[in-house]
Design a protein around this motif. Sequence first.
Motif, PDB file in Angstrom:
ATOM      1  N   ARG A  91      72.583  18.330  51.468  1.00 48.31           N
ATOM      2  CA  ARG A  91      73.665  18.963  50.704  1.00 48.31           C
ATOM      3  C   ARG A  91      73.631  20.475  50.914  1.00 48.31           C
ATOM      4  O   ARG A  91      72.561  21.097  50.849  1.00 48.31           O
ATOM      5  CB  ARG A  91      73.514  18.687  49.197  1.00 48.31           C
ATOM      6  N   ARG A  92      74.808  21.052  51.146  1.00 48.55           N
ATOM      7  CA  ARG A  92      74.917  22.515  51.209  1.00 48.55           C
ATOM      8  C   ARG A  92      75.207  23.109  49.836  1.00 48.55           C
ATOM      9  O   ARG A  92      75.056  24.309  49.638  1.00 48.55           O
ATOM     10  CB  ARG A  92      76.012  22.921  52.203  1.00 48.55           C
ATOM     11  N   ARG A  93      75.656  22.249  48.925  1.00 46.25           N
ATOM     12  CA  ARG A  93      75.860  22.663  47.537  1.00 46.25           C
ATOM     13  C   ARG A  93      75.321  21.567  46.631  1.00 46.25           C
ATOM     14  O   ARG A  93      75.514  20.390  46.901  1.00 46.25           O
ATOM     15  CB  ARG A  93      77.342  22.908  47.251  1.00 46.25           C
ATOM     16  N   GLN A  94      74.645  21.971  45.559  1.00 48.47           N
ATOM     17  CA  GLN A  94      74.045  20.970  44.673  1.00 48.47           C
ATOM     18  C   GLN A  94      73.943  21.535  43.266  1.00 48.47           C
ATOM     19  O   GLN A  94      73.482  22.657  43.059  1.00 48.47           O
ATOM     20  CB  GLN A  94      72.653  20.582  45.180  1.00 48.47           C
ATOM     21  N   ASP A  95      74.395  20.755  42.295  1.00 44.99           N
ATOM     22  CA  ASP A  95      74.261  21.137  40.891  1.00 44.99           C
ATOM     23  C   ASP A  95      72.896  20.702  40.358  1.00 44.99           C
ATOM     24  O   ASP A  95      72.196  19.906  40.975  1.00 44.99           O
ATOM     25  CB  ASP A  95      75.368  20.488  40.054  1.00 44.99           C
ATOM     26  N   GLY A  96      72.555  21.210  39.196  1.00 42.95           N
ATOM     27  CA  GLY A  96      71.329  20.801  38.535  1.00 42.95           C
ATOM     28  C   GLY A  96      70.088  21.517  39.053  1.00 42.95           C
ATOM     29  O   GLY A  96      70.171  22.599  39.636  1.00 42.95           O
ATOM     30  N   LYS A  97      68.938  20.887  38.841  1.00 39.07           N
ATOM     31  CA  LYS A  97      67.661  21.494  39.208  1.00 39.07           C
ATOM     32  C   LYS A  97      66.841  20.537  40.070  1.00 39.07           C
ATOM     33  O   LYS A  97      67.015  19.318  40.023  1.00 39.07           O
ATOM     34  CB  LYS A  97      66.872  21.865  37.949  1.00 39.07           C
ATOM     35  N   CYS A  98      65.939  21.130  40.828  1.00 42.85           N
ATOM     36  CA  CYS A  98      65.066  20.359  41.713  1.00 42.85           C
ATOM     37  C   CYS A  98      64.150  19.461  40.880  1.00 42.85           C
ATOM     38  O   CYS A  98      63.552  19.905  39.892  1.00 42.85           O
ATOM     39  CB  CYS A  98      64.245  21.300  42.583  1.00 42.85           C
ATOM     40  N   ARG A  99      64.036  18.215  41.285  1.00 41.40           N
ATOM     41  CA  ARG A  99      63.225  17.250  40.553  1.00 41.40           C
ATOM     42  C   ARG A  99      61.737  17.603  40.616  1.00 41.40           C
ATOM     43  O   ARG A  99      60.981  17.284  39.703  1.00 41.40           O
ATOM     44  CB  ARG A  99      63.451  15.866  41.161  1.00 41.40           C
ATOM     45  N   GLN A 123      69.780  27.589  44.857  1.00 42.63           N
ATOM     46  CA  GLN A 123      70.410  28.882  45.101  1.00 42.63           C
ATOM     47  C   GLN A 123      71.746  28.671  45.792  1.00 42.63           C
ATOM     48  O   GLN A 123      71.808  28.327  46.964  1.00 42.63           O
ATOM     49  CB  GLN A 123      69.505  29.764  45.963  1.00 42.63           C
ATOM     50  N   GLN A 124      72.831  28.894  45.039  1.00 47.16           N
ATOM     51  CA  GLN A 124      74.142  28.606  45.601  1.00 47.16           C
ATOM     52  C   GLN A 124      75.093  29.789  45.530  1.00 47.16           C
ATOM     53  O   GLN A 124      76.246  29.672  45.887  1.00 47.16           O
ATOM     54  CB  GLN A 124      74.774  27.427  44.865  1.00 47.16           C
ATOM     55  N   ALA A 166      69.664  21.366  49.647  1.00 48.09           N
ATOM     56  CA  ALA A 166      69.103  20.258  48.868  1.00 48.09           C
ATOM     57  C   ALA A 166      69.154  18.963  49.663  1.00 48.09           C
ATOM     58  O   ALA A 166      69.926  18.817  50.611  1.00 48.09           O
ATOM     59  CB  ALA A 166      69.868  20.095  47.560  1.00 48.09           C
ATOM     60  N   ILE A 167      68.322  18.040  49.233  1.00 50.47           N
ATOM     61  CA  ILE A 167      68.364  16.657  49.705  1.00 50.47           C
ATOM     62  C   ILE A 167      68.463  15.786  48.461  1.00 50.47           C
ATOM     63  O   ILE A 167      67.627  15.887  47.557  1.00 50.47           O
ATOM     64  CB  ILE A 167      67.101  16.291  50.510  1.00 50.47           C
ATOM     65  N   SER A 168      69.523  14.977  48.387  1.00 51.04           N
ATOM     66  CA  SER A 168      69.714  14.156  47.186  1.00 51.04           C
ATOM     67  C   SER A 168      69.976  12.715  47.578  1.00 51.04           C
ATOM     68  O   SER A 168      70.412  12.427  48.699  1.00 51.04           O
ATOM     69  CB  SER A 168      70.882  14.686  46.340  1.00 51.04           C
TER      70      SER A 168
END
Length: 889
Positions: free
Chosen positions: A138-146, A153-154, A165-167
């Motif tokens: 993902r180049r954009r991701q909401d929330g926080k890292c697990r 940082q967006q 991110a990787i989701s």
Amino acid sequence: MCHRSQPRPPRHSRKAITKSGLQHLAPPPPAHGAPCSEPERQIRSTVDWSESATYGEHIWFETNVSGDFCYVGEQYCVAKMLQKSVPRRKCAACKIVVHTPCIEQLEKINFRCKPSFRESGSRNVREPTFVRHHWVHRRRQDGKCRHCGKGFQQKFTFHSKEIVAISCSWCKQAYHSKVSCFMLQRIEEPCSLGVHAAVVIPPTWILRARRPQNTLKASKKKKRASFKRKSSKKGPEEGRWKPFIIRPTPSPLMKPLLVFVNPKSGGNQGAKIIQSFLWYLNPRQVFDLSQGGPKEALEMYRKVHNLRILACGGDGTVGWILSTLDQLRLKPPPPVAILPLGTGNDLARTLNWGGGYTDEPVSKILSHVEEGNVVQLDRWDLRVEPNPEAGPEERDEGATDRLPLDVFNNYFSLGFDAHVTLEFHESREANPEKFNSRFRNKMFYAGTAFSDFLMGSSKDLAKHIRVVCDGTDLTPKIQDLKPQCVVFLNIPRYCAGTMPWGHPGEHHDFEPQRHDDGYLEVIGFTMTSLAALQVGGHGERLTQCREVVLTTSKAIPVQVDGEPCKLTASRIRIALRNQATMVQKAKRRSATTLHSDQQPVPEQLRVQVSRVSMHDYEALHYDKEQLKEASVPLGTVVVPGDSDLELCRAHIERLQQEPEGAGAQSPTCQKLSPKWCFLDATTASRFYRIDRAQEHLNYVTEIAQDEIYILDPELLGASARPDLPTPTSPLPTSPCSPTPRSLPGDAVPPKGEELVEAAKRNDFCKLQELHRAGGNLMHRDGQSRTLLHHAVSTGSKEVVRYLLDHAPQEILDAVEENGETCLHQAAALGQRTICHYIVEAGASLMKTDQQGDTPRQRAEKAQDTELAAYLENRQHYQMIQREDQETAV
């Protein structure tokens, strides 16, 4: 574990996580599956249930997302090579965006969608398996890292090429795209399927079956002959090979869900939300009803334990699914929940699902379906036979001897309401292009109702029907009442939310109305009670019964759950058919467990109330912080700690009834409009509206912490209102309504010219200040124009509302020199909202100007057909009210 049913993804180096994303984490298809190198693969927007279905196939929808980079990366991007703009598509199931020509390039980078089924292997297909994560860059991701708990940082990265991110498309877990957060061992670990795991149908349950070998070897001629022989002995469903088989693994903790969406319901809302369900669930548990109906899906999943169904559509969609369940005779029948997308939604209102879908997150809806209470719903049989006593002269060529439905869940009615509905349906079938607007549809209903009223087509209804309920003949009672409409009601709601039997506690001579007691309520309506129904009235309560025999002596319009027809002289028997199992929406938590830390609920809550304009809400509701900054403080309320929103509403509406100077006025000097609603600001990633019919299901502490936000559609947006000073206290005072000063005894009241000038300049605060200083709101200028005339001419909604609230009632119908009222003027200018304000305040719609025009005719001359239709509707209503008053006198 069967290696073929769960393919092993390739191992990746550390660089694979941090580079641009051309080496992907998705597993390849099974070796024996559909071939990867098809010449031209179809771009699908629906799930493929045929034997040629592709493992890990994407479900594509057109999108206008232009900021994100194509998922295939620059090396393989066709649009990048062509150096031109091309259409983009988004996969609803994994949310990647690619250019349409780049879809084929996904094979080159080995990226497939989350697999929705598994292949049959040589080993035992009942062997338990688990689901692996489906990791996506993902180049954009909401929330926080697990892992680390930090945000992604967006800032300024809308056009960034960097993978942040990787989701997982299944469980929605997200990690920073670096080795310290996303450990490589997570690639192959089992997936929990996320917070909605209880309703998600795992892909391991859905097995693609192999076609039997004897079928493959048989010649085409033999297959045809064999098929014909089998077809003559077996039913249409028997003996047919099906490409997919459902092999569930029952668990008491699971409530697997089937979602049926009617994409045409509610102004095509269904077509939009179906994509959200494809994202949260397995795409093979989401069905588009326009692609063949619910029967095949229900039959395929009939052996799934604890199954639940979500019907997304109107009451007709729910009835369709319930009738299909009757045909299939599933034991036990799965309970049905409702996402209301229709226009009436009376059954949805009865079961607490609300009067219509606004913007509640699909994640919340899934939680409500999982946690809802299972209840029963009576369903009623309709058996029709010709009336043998009716002569040939009573037959009508346009009438039918069959009803459109032989069972009803909501109501069966005959007379006035059925005649109006029938005319609407016939007109829509003849000219469908004229019925593409909800507003126009309602106006057509209103016009048809008035025409039918003038013609009196239903006034002799009582002379042509005989009603026997549980052996008791009600015909004499009906003939005394002379109703123009008779309704046999199963649920409390009717006609888009009205309560025709009356509210609980208003019918002491009868048992409380229930949808599961095996009784029907029989109600008669005169034109007076029909008109009063929309403002809280009710019909004439005739009886409650278990069986009805209705005999008609001529062709009469009838309707079954909104489906109308003109029924020839008949004998109709109504009796209980069965009970359907439904899901009723319930409060999510008890009052004692509202806080996550399990602290006791305080005796009282003191919360700040802030309101948001529709303009700001539509622009900012995905950004909580900005929307909070754009909100306007209204005041503070003190409510009991276990209050639901229904109780809180009463406290908020009392805010503006506080005495002047108490500090509870709104900083914008605007009163709350009647259409305001609560906003949930805490339980989702964005704000969303709470339907008024569901306020009793939500606690104050569930949607707010220290501040409650409400949406007021008539509040001016931040861009349209003047800058307001930031309040410095929890009980702000209005900047344009300072505390009144005591005027000296010889102070002269403001001149009328000053008031006129304030109205002309749209200076609301000045007008209010002059009024409080003693100014006369009934002042007229040299042309007999009132302040309301001037406010209408400038289009000032705030000033108009203030004058309607504070000026004497006579201002509504005051005329200037040319005979125009303020409503004439607003109609000629096409000011719909202001017309609505003036009409609802009680202005006459029958007054004419010097040319003999009513406000409706002025709107027609201005070529505003929708406004003219609205004014005509309200004019009809006023005429009916006046006639009823004269009759009463």
